[in-house]
Design an enzyme around this catalytic site. Structure first.
Site, PDB file in Angstrom:
ATOM      1  N   GLN A   1      69.312  47.494 -35.404  1.00 60.95           N
ATOM      2  CA  GLN A   1      70.672  47.391 -34.929  1.00 60.95           C
ATOM      3  C   GLN A   1      70.862  46.007 -34.318  1.00 60.95           C
ATOM      4  O   GLN A   1      69.906  45.381 -33.892  1.00 60.95           O
ATOM      5  CB  GLN A   1      70.944  48.469 -33.880  1.00 60.95           C
ATOM      6  CG  GLN A   1      72.356  48.950 -33.922  1.00 60.95           C
ATOM      7  CD  GLN A   1      72.528  50.381 -33.466  1.00 60.95           C
ATOM      8  OE1 GLN A   1      71.881  50.819 -32.526  1.00 60.95           O
ATOM      9  NE2 GLN A   1      73.415  51.098 -34.110  1.00 60.95           N
TER      10      GLN A   1
ATOM     11  N   SER B   1      67.689  48.504 -28.537  1.00 62.42           N
ATOM     12  CA  SER B   1      68.208  49.797 -28.972  1.00 62.42           C
ATOM     13  C   SER B   1      67.070  50.626 -29.543  1.00 62.42           C
ATOM     14  O   SER B   1      66.195  50.089 -30.231  1.00 62.42           O
ATOM     15  CB  SER B   1      69.288  49.549 -30.028  1.00 62.42           C
ATOM     16  OG  SER B   1      69.234  50.519 -31.051  1.00 62.42           O
ATOM     17  N   THR B   2      67.075  51.917 -29.241  1.00 60.29           N
ATOM     18  CA  THR B   2      66.095  52.815 -29.848  1.00 60.29           C
ATOM     19  C   THR B   2      66.757  53.509 -31.042  1.00 60.29           C
ATOM     20  O   THR B   2      66.845  54.727 -31.102  1.00 60.29           O
ATOM     21  CB  THR B   2      65.540  53.797 -28.799  1.00 60.29           C
ATOM     22  OG1 THR B   2      65.015  53.022 -27.715  1.00 60.29           O
ATOM     23  CG2 THR B   2      64.415  54.646 -29.348  1.00 60.29           C
ATOM     24  N   HIS B   3      67.308  52.702 -31.912  1.00 62.06           N
ATOM     25  CA  HIS B   3      67.959  53.198 -33.118  1.00 62.06           C
ATOM     26  C   HIS B   3      67.267  52.579 -34.328  1.00 62.06           C
ATOM     27  O   HIS B   3      67.879  51.880 -35.107  1.00 62.06           O
ATOM     28  CB  HIS B   3      69.451  52.851 -33.103  1.00 62.06           C
ATOM     29  CG  HIS B   3      70.193  53.424 -31.934  1.00 62.06           C
ATOM     30  ND1 HIS B   3      71.419  52.968 -31.512  1.00 62.06           N
ATOM     31  CD2 HIS B   3      69.879  54.432 -31.078  1.00 62.06           C
ATOM     32  CE1 HIS B   3      71.822  53.655 -30.450  1.00 62.06           C
ATOM     33  NE2 HIS B   3      70.902  54.547 -30.159  1.00 62.06           N
ATOM     34  N   ASN B   4      65.972  52.834 -34.435  1.00 66.73           N
ATOM     35  CA  ASN B   4      65.217  52.370 -35.589  1.00 66.73           C
ATOM     36  C   ASN B   4      65.470  53.347 -36.732  1.00 66.73           C
ATOM     37  O   ASN B   4      65.576  54.546 -36.507  1.00 66.73           O
ATOM     38  CB  ASN B   4      63.720  52.347 -35.275  1.00 66.73           C
ATOM     39  CG  ASN B   4      63.414  51.771 -33.898  1.00 66.73           C
ATOM     40  OD1 ASN B   4      63.606  52.431 -32.890  1.00 66.73           O
ATOM     41  ND2 ASN B   4      62.963  50.548 -33.858  1.00 66.73           N
TER      42      ASN B   4
END
Lengths: 280, 571
Positions: free
Chosen positions: B332, B499-502
């Site tokens: 992201q 962000s922890t949106h991998n």
């Protein structure tokens, strides 16, 4: 939920002077805002009906324990049940030598100095905070990946050293003192404030080149540990009497902001985890 | 010698949102399910002392212990990947409920464009709009097909919100009304309307009011205490698997959760899984759990790693572009934001909730014309009030000293005089961004770590700049005395939290060869294996992923029940 109203008003209205700072007065969470919000929450959710009864039992148990430092309140007006103020047993060293402690106290005070808005790192107990942190998991990098092999990486890959935080502090503090001796013929703690600032700046900008560690990274770690000590819950040894929070109008641990969330800025007397434990 | 247990209908690897939802749906339908969770058990009472920024935010109380397992990272294939030794860019969850416990609860639906990105982009701009090396794909499912599952997830979690004026069509309104509107959110609403944009309240899993869901689970309303992200909720107001789906599964008597159980291999023979091998981490014992169906629902990295270590599916080869497991890793672009400093006004910045905010989608997806822009897609722009905790939030105007008297003065002054507007920039897939097994570094069991090869591209640099400018325009309109915003996006680095949106690595698609799973999350190469999570996103959208992961999990559960009856590939 039963609370001692005289203690409440004390915490709310007593201006905190120097003495109360040093003696860590008790801070039962308090204030109109807080009280009514909690009541409203109970009504709203029906969530704590069971806990309410239990809370009464627990709070009376904690109320009896008088040996905790935060129960000692020498600055508060005389109270019928008052016992002699206990010393702050948290104020001793777990890791640093006295010499290291003095350097950390001086350096963190330059990073977050006392001014007209309130105390600096020294009075807030930041050096004790860092000492205590280094004695535990954080100092040993207990939850970091420290397996070999170690290679110097790209900047984007983050810390790749084999040294633990306590070792980085040992080296960094020694080098800070060496640098002060070389430039001024005195240890860091003995320098004038502006000389201390200049030394820290030389580390921050890596004007000082060290062989084993990066002076800039050490400074960065010292700076972030200072802010942690200023603003973490007082249970960790810094943020004495919540003065760090009070200076920036941070209310600490509050159960609910339901009744102010739609409103303009509202000043709320801070509350700590100690008060939360004691009040339930 | 491994101990072999009696066979079960279904074994689930990782009990977070995806695992919890699937466990609840399958056990309600009568299947016997074993849930293997590598971390510890969790409950609401654990969070009695949760308002502790040092413990939870700075020392990562809820996160995976990196001394046991981490990932390695390199910007490109010419660099040696090195381990992420300390937390930074993203935070890996651990324990019952997984990352679903320490999330903020921002629960968006992806846009219709997200699911058909390749075809819709080609259709509107021609195929030359997609640059060489960018491997964006359609999902093999449309928004309309996924809509009923979004609806299901939102009802289960009690999502609070109002309709997004620029979003896909909804079959039902949100189950609970929007969260409360703070003065700063009001200012954002007014400013964006003045700029002819379309603000709407951020969809929230924080619960605007007391709510009982269709499974009969009752939860209390959010108290806006300001401790969501990186924290568990002491009220159970924030929807997480432990307070929603897991109790429903438990109640059936058909769900067996085994915590401290770290799955190391999927066992398979002739294109079918036979079960999994795991370690009881409290004793070190190796255990085999045979099962008819294996459901992989850990975080993105371990979904991919488990398949690669188990030699299930065809590993991705970046040189040829062949193979699928590990392909299309995306992230992201979060740094394209603006910070506003207000001399005349103070805000209750300390109060808030993880998904208390207000958003616009005017610059997300293909909601704006990209003909003259050098990037695709965009991102949601939002002002949120999540509770500015004091260790991590010390904003000062650019040019201010980072420490000392000036820093102290300014950081105290601006603590409640600062607002920020953030953008969640989408992230496109590229041929040379991928996940594979690290050749050098190992976890506590001696298994290879996941290796990430990733960097920001021109696409990301252009996008970040564009979004930061939009954020800054809104902030100026809101009346800030001074606005700082991102001028240039540097290289991707692993140290700063972003962000922890991998996403990606086991992607969904319409046909095998370019995808690993079909739109029921069923593996093309092993029809009794389902891999569920953000690992299935072919590229990442400009939103938080959890709403979509939840919807995909409900669809996967339906697929598993269908498979249980008929067998074979469902698509």
């Amino acid at each position: 939920m039963e609370r001692n109203s005289s203690r409440d008003t004390t915490a709310l209205e007593e201006p905190k002077d120097q003495a109360s700072l040093e003696d860590s007065s008790s801070g039962p969470d308090s204030g109109q805002v807080h009280d009514s919000s909690r009541r409203k929450f109970l009504v709203n959710s029906g969530y704590v009906l069971g806990t309410l009864a239990v809370g009464g039992v627990i709070s009376s148990l904690f109320g009896c324990a008088k040996d905790g430092e935060d129960n000692a309140d020498s600055s508060a007006p005389a109270d019928d049940n008052k016992e002699a103020a206990a010393p702050n047993y948290n104020r001793a060293l777990m890791y640093f030598t006295q010499a290291q402690f003095r350097i950390v106290e001086a350096a963190t005070e330059r990073i977050f100095p006392e001014d007209e808005s309130g105390p600096g790192a020294k009075k807030l107990g930041v050096a004790f905070f860092i000492d205590h942190q280094l004695a535990g998991d954080w100092g040993f990098n207990g939850r970091d990946y420290m397996n070999p092999p170690f290679f110097a990486g790209e900047k984007e890959q983050g810390y790749q050293g084999r040294l633990k935080r306590r070792e980085l502090f040992d080296i960094g503090l020694r080098e800070l003192d060496n640098y002060s001796q070389t430039t001024h013929g005195k240890g860091f703690a003995e320098l004038e404030p502006d000389q201390q600032d200049a030394a820290l700046k030389a580390f921050e900008t890596e004007e000082v080149k060290l062989t084993t560690i990066s002076a800039g990274s050490f400074f960065k770690m010292l700076r972030s540990a200072t802010l942690e000590g200023v603003y973490s819950d007082p249970l960790y040894g810094g943020n004495l009497n919540m003065e760090g929070w009070r200076m920036r109008n941070y209310p600490g641990s509050q159960m609910s902001y339901l009744n102010i969330i739609e409103k303009d800025f509202t000043k709320i007397e801070p509350s700590s985890l100690q008060a939360h434990l004691a009040s339930h | 010698m491994a101990k072999t247990l009696p066979k079960t209908d279904v074994v689930i690897v990782g009990v977070g949102w995806a695992g919890g939802i699937i466990a609840s749906e399958l056990t309600k339908s009568g299947l016997n399910v074993v849930g293997l969770e590598r971390g510890k058990e969790r409950k609401t009472e654990d969070y009695y002392m949760v308002h502790d920024e040092l413990r939870y935010s700075m020392r990562y109380e809820m996160m995976q212990d990196l001394s046991k397992e981490t990932i390695t990272f390199r910007s490109n294939e010419n660099i040696r990947a090195l381990p992420m030794r300390q937390y930074g860019s993203f935070l890996l969850g651990d324990g019952l409920g997984g990352s679903g416990v320490h999330w903020n609860g921002q629960t968006y639906r992806f846009l219709p464009y997200d699911f058909q990105m390749r075809s819709m982009t080609t259709e509107r701009y021609g195929k030359n709009k997609i640059p060489e090396g960018m491997t964006i794909r359609d999902w093999g499912i449309t928004y309309d097909e996924l809509e009923p599952y979004y609806d299901k997830f939102e009802k289960m979690a009690g999502i609070s919100g109002e309709e997004n004026p620029l979003g896909g069509k909804r079959s039902n309104p949100y189950p609970t009304p929007p969260m409360k509107k703070t003065p700063s959110m009001q200012m954002f609403a007014e400013a964006t309307k003045k700029l002819n944009l379309n603000p709407y309240m951020m969809p929230a899993a924080n619960l605007s009011e007391n709510y009982t869901n269709p499974d009969g689970v009752a939860r209390a309303a959010c108290q806006y205490c300001g401790y969501c992200e990186r924290y568990g909720c002491e009220y159970g107001a924030k929807a997480d698997p432990v307070v929603t789906v897991i109790p429903v599964a438990n109640k059936t008597g058909k769900f067996q959760i085994r915590t401290h159980s770290n799955v190391r291999r999927i066992l398979h023979k002739g294109g079918k899984a036979t079960g999994v091998m795991y370690i009881d981490v409290t004793t070190g014992e190796e255990i085999i759990q045979p099962a008819d169906i294996v459901v992989v629902t850990s975080y993105v990295f371990n979904n991919v790693r488990l398949l690669l270590m188990s030699e299930l599916g065809k590993p991705y080869d970046p040189a040829s572009g062949q193979g699928v497991i590990g392909a299309n890793y995306a992230y992201q672009v979060i740094k394209g934001s603006a910070v506003g400093f207000f001399e005349e006004k103070q805000f209750n910045n300390f109060a808030g909730a993880g998904s208390l905010g207000i958003s616009i989608d005017d610059y997300n997806g293909d909601n704006f014309d990209h003909s003259n822009l050098n990037f695709l897609h965009g991102g949601v722009i939002a002002l949120s009030q999540t509770g500015a905790r004091p260790i991590q939030n010390n904003p000062v105007p650019s040019g201010t000293a980072a420490w000392g008297a000036e820093f102290k003065k300014k950081s105290l002054h601006y603590a409640n005089r600062t607002l920020s507007i953030g953008a969640q920039g989408s992230s496109m897939a590229f041929k040379h961004h991928f996940l594979d097994l690290d050749p050098t570094y190992k976890d506590a069991f001696g298994d290879p770590l996941m290796r990430i090869t990733f960097d920001f591209e021109d696409q990301d640099r252009e996008l970040a700049k564009f979004l930061a400018e939009r954020c800054s325009e809104i902030m100026k309109e809101m009346g800030a005395s001074h606005v700082d915003y991102l001028k240039e996006l540097g290289p991707y680095e692993i140290m700063t939290y972003q962000s922890t949106h991998n996403t990606g690595g086991v992607i969904m698609g319409a046909e095998p060869g370019t995808s690993a799973i079909n739109n029921f999350s069923q593996m093309w190469d092993a029809d009794n294996v389902f891999v569920v999570g953000a690992s299935s996103f072919p590229q990442n959208a400009g939103y938080n992923p959890t709403g979509t992961v939840g919807a995909l999990a409900y669809r996967a559960a339906e697929g598993i029940l269908k498979y249980r009856e008929k067998g074979g590939l469902l698509v």
